[in-house]
Design an enzyme around this catalytic site. Structure first.
Site, short mmCIF file in Angstrom:
data_model
loop_
_atom_site.label_atom_id
_atom_site.label_comp_id
_atom_site.label_asym_id
_atom_site.label_seq_id
_atom_site.Cartn_x
_atom_site.Cartn_y
_atom_site.Cartn_z
N GLU A 100 3.43 -7.92 -0.77
CA GLU A 100 2.92 -6.68 -1.35
C GLU A 100 3.94 -6.03 -2.28
OE1 GLU A 100 1.85 -3.50 1.40
OE2 GLU A 100 1.01 -2.36 -0.26
N ASP A 124 2.62 -8.42 4.27
CA ASP A 124 2.56 -6.96 4.12
C ASP A 124 3.64 -6.43 5.06
OD1 ASP A 124 2.11 -4.28 3.99
OD2 ASP A 124 -0.07 -4.45 3.99
N ILE A 129 4.97 -3.41 5.76
CA ILE A 129 4.49 -2.31 6.61
C ILE A 129 3.09 -1.97 6.13
CG2 ILE A 129 4.80 0.06 7.42
CD1 ILE A 129 7.78 -0.16 6.81
N ASP A 130 2.11 -2.35 6.92
CA ASP A 130 0.74 -1.99 6.58
C ASP A 130 0.46 -0.65 7.27
OD1 ASP A 130 -1.82 -2.44 5.42
OD2 ASP A 130 -2.57 -2.79 7.45
N THR A 159 1.53 2.28 5.28
CA THR A 159 2.75 2.95 4.81
C THR A 159 2.62 4.47 4.90
OG1 THR A 159 3.27 1.08 3.40
CG2 THR A 159 4.33 3.16 2.84
N ASP A 206 -3.44 -7.36 2.98
CA ASP A 206 -4.02 -6.45 3.97
C ASP A 206 -5.01 -7.15 4.89
OD1 ASP A 206 -2.94 -3.84 3.06
OD2 ASP A 206 -4.16 -4.18 1.27
C1 LIP Z 1 -3.10 0.20 3.00
C2 LIP Z 1 -4.03 -0.12 4.12
C3 LIP Z 1 -5.15 0.86 4.25
C4 LIP Z 1 -6.02 0.56 3.11
C5 LIP Z 1 -5.27 0.79 1.82
C6 LIP Z 1 -3.92 0.11 1.74
P1 LIP Z 1 -0.46 -0.27 2.78
O1 LIP Z 1 -2.02 -0.72 2.95
O2 LIP Z 1 -3.91 -1.01 5.01
O3 LIP Z 1 -5.91 0.67 5.42
O4 LIP Z 1 -7.13 1.42 3.16
O5 LIP Z 1 -6.11 0.36 0.76
O6 LIP Z 1 -3.99 -1.17 1.26
O7 LIP Z 1 -0.34 0.20 1.38
O8 LIP Z 1 -0.22 0.81 3.76
O9 LIP Z 1 0.28 -1.52 3.06
#
Ligand code: LIP
Length: 274
Positions: free
Chosen positions: A72, A92, A94-95, A97, A220
């Site tokens: 990412e 990813d 930290i999903d 963030t 994601d």
């Molecule tokens: C986020 C997510 C969130 C999704 C966003 C985004 P990040 O990822 O997991 O649920 O709605 O579109 O992609 O930016 O926190 O890695």
């Protein structure tokens, strides 16, 4: 007959390194974060996201020098998001963030290993709550070592549906408003955990029943979608076709009956492919 590669070495090494970077995330979790906006004020990155991705790539590259990466933060930094048939780590760091920035524990690291454009195995780890979800193709899905399965929910009226705001562009806000108007009166309740990875693994373990999202990226949903499938769930494109990891959307549910009650009623948006 040629022996089938089960990718055992890759899986074991990936588990070890995901746990290791969990320590970096844990140490930073309650501290002030250095935050930068990416595409908008609702699309954030922290120094920890970037550090975790760097450590993952370095460690994986040292051990497996010939594999490719889609990460990412590397893509945010200008690298192309290119999914070939070669073995590829999809990261990813930290999903969730935004949750991380707010010290909200619904976060995870997602690491998927793809070969021939299919996910061979996937690891989702929440280091704050020490929750680990894994799946290997054809071998089931697991939460902290115990086999998991999706709920048996078949009726939308008894279902918990997950909806996400994500990066709140005007077209996504409109879509979410329309879908909320459509679905809130038809489901038991709506949840939004702020992390696609957490949404999907909760679906895999039966904590929620359905989820659709448009506008996010391969890192994601590719990995966690294998965990849903291996837990017995159904995963497809919002149009009803086979899931497309570069099309930036997913419709996932615990049963085909739920999918059929949701899909025809979804309001969609057009997105550029990854
Ligand atoms: C986020 C997510 C969130 C999704 C966003 C985004 P990040 O990822 O997991 O649920 O709605 O579109 O992609 O930016 O926190 O890695």
């Amino acid at each position: 007959m040629a022996e089938v590669n089960t990718w055992d070495t890759e899986f074991e090494f990936a588990l070890e390194i995901v746990k290791k970077v969990g320590e970096i995330i844990k140490n930073a979790f309650l501290r002030d974060k250095v935050v930068t906006e990416k595409s908008s004020a609702t699309d954030l990155v922290t120094e920890t996201d970037q550090e975790v991705e760097r450590v993952l790539i370095k460690g994986l590259e040292n051990k497996f020098p010939n594999y490719r990466f889609i990460g990412e933060e590397s893509v945010a930094g200008g690298l192309k998001c290119e999914l070939t048939h070669d073995p590829t780590w999809v990261i990813d760091p930290i999903d969730g963030t935004t949750n991380f920035v707010h010290s909200n524990p619904h976060i995870c690291t997602i690491l998927a290993f793809m070969v021939e454009q299919e996910v061979e195995f996937s690891i989702v780890y929440n280091p704050i709550l020490d929750q680990l979800w894994t799946a290997r193709r054809g071998k089931g899905a697991f939460y902290n070592g115990a086999k998991i399965q999706v709920s048996s929910c078949k009726s939308l009226g008894s279902a918990i549906l997950v909806q996400e705001v994500g990066s709140a562009t005007p077209d996504r806000v409109n879509m979410l408003t329309t879908n909320s108007t459509t679905f809130i009166p038809r489901v038991r309740s709506i949840r939004s955990y702020g992390s696609a990875g957490i949404n999907l693994v909760y679906l895999a373990m039966g904590s929620v029943d359905a989820y659709f999202e448009m506008g996010f990226h391969i890192w994601d949903y590719a990995g966690p979608s294998l965990i849903v499938r291996e837990a017995g769930g159904v995963v497809q494109d919002v149009s009803g076709s086979k899931i497309d990891y570069l099309a930036r959307n997913i419709l996932a549910a615990s049963t085909p009956e739920l999918i059929e009650q949701i899909r025809p009623n979804i309001s969609t948006i057009t997105m550029e492919r990854d």
